[in-house]
Design a protein around this motif. Structure first.
Motif, PDB file in Angstrom:
ATOM      1  N   SER A   4       0.829  -1.207   0.000  1.00 23.12           N
ATOM      2  CA  SER A   4       0.000   0.000   0.000  1.00 23.12           C
ATOM      3  C   SER A   4       0.864   1.257   0.000  1.00 23.12           C
ATOM      4  N   CYS A  52       0.966   4.155  -2.886  1.00 22.92           N
ATOM      5  CA  CYS A  52       0.724   5.565  -2.565  1.00 22.92           C
ATOM      6  C   CYS A  52       1.898   6.430  -3.031  1.00 22.92           C
ATOM      7  N   LEU A  70      -7.158   5.507  -8.319  1.00 20.77           N
ATOM      8  CA  LEU A  70      -8.170   4.744  -7.585  1.00 20.77           C
ATOM      9  C   LEU A  70      -8.832   3.686  -8.460  1.00 20.77           C
ATOM     10  N   GLY A 123      -4.980   1.779  -7.244  1.00 24.46           N
ATOM     11  CA  GLY A 123      -5.612   2.071  -5.955  1.00 24.46           C
ATOM     12  C   GLY A 123      -6.591   1.002  -5.505  1.00 24.46           C
ATOM     13  N   VAL A 176      -5.259  -0.942  -2.631  1.00 26.49           N
ATOM     14  CA  VAL A 176      -5.202  -0.257  -1.336  1.00 26.49           C
ATOM     15  C   VAL A 176      -6.634  -0.049  -0.863  1.00 26.49           C
ATOM     16  N   VAL A 214      -8.697   2.085   0.574  1.00 25.94           N
ATOM     17  CA  VAL A 214      -8.665   3.506   0.909  1.00 25.94           C
ATOM     18  C   VAL A 214      -9.947   3.906   1.629  1.00 25.94           C
ATOM     19  N   PRO A 227      -7.925  10.571  -1.460  1.00 23.50           N
ATOM     20  CA  PRO A 227      -6.578  11.096  -1.177  1.00 23.50           C
ATOM     21  C   PRO A 227      -6.570  12.627  -1.161  1.00 23.50           C
ATOM     22  N   VAL A 250      -3.046   9.728   2.353  1.00 18.45           N
ATOM     23  CA  VAL A 250      -3.975   8.639   2.053  1.00 18.45           C
ATOM     24  C   VAL A 250      -4.210   7.861   3.344  1.00 18.45           C
ATOM     25  N   GLY A 286      -5.762   4.405   4.788  1.00 17.42           N
ATOM     26  CA  GLY A 286      -6.167   3.080   4.332  1.00 17.42           C
ATOM     27  C   GLY A 286      -6.497   2.156   5.481  1.00 17.42           C
TER      28      GLY A 286
END
Length: 163
Positions: free
Chosen positions: A45, A49, A84, A88, A91, A93, A97, A124, A126
């Motif tokens: 992750s 990022c 994303l 992304g 991750v 999220v 972000p 970010v 997560g």
């Protein structure tokens, strides 16, 4: 008669390891495997990022200040949206972000032109891949959200674009 007793004793000695296998495996999985899997996903992750932040600072070094500070612009909205929908996804999220952009002076060259440097700070938040229930402690990355704050700098391609 002695052979029968000897055979029963050896069977009993071998059977103990089978009985202890299930608790040992469950302790190994709960205490080591799942936390290490979570720590591995924290590293992945973080790396993803960093890719987001590097792409944002690269684009910010090419654009004018008005374009970079636009909330619907490429740096603050376009690149995070693409990230994303692509990388992304790996991750987990929470929210969107957040991006902050700063400018500063760099070195002044022999031709009296001062370089401008842009810095992009991306935040970010997560969630962990697997939430491991720990009753007493809230550990980011294991059972709590983790916050990544990344910043990177880059020299502006055209110093006239910066303030």
């Amino acid at each position: 008669m002695d052979k029968v007793k000897l055979r029963k004793q050896t069977r009993k000695a071998r059977g103990n390891s089978i009985v202890e296998f299930a608790p040992a495996l469950s302790i190994l999985l709960i205490c080591f495997f799942f936390p290490l899997l979570d720590m591995l996903t924290v590293l992945v992750s973080y790396g993803l990022c960093m890719v987001l932040n590097y792409n944002q600072v690269h684009e910010a070094s090419l654009l004018q200040k008005i374009d970079t500070e636009n909330p619907a612009g490429v740096v603050r909205k376009g690149i995070p949206d693409q990230w994303l929908s692509g990388m992304g996804h790996l991750v987990k999220v929470q929210g969107y972000p957040q991006t902050e952009i700063f400018y500063r002076d760099g070195q002044t060259g022999p031709d009296k032109v001062t370089d401008r440097i842009v810095m992009v700070k991306t935040t970010v938040v997560g969630s962990p891949f697997l939430t491991i229930p720990l009753p007493v402690v809230n550990v980011p990355g294991l059972n709590g959200p983790m916050t990544f704050q990344l910043s990177s700098e880059r020299q502006m391609e055209n110093p006239d674009y910066a303030p």
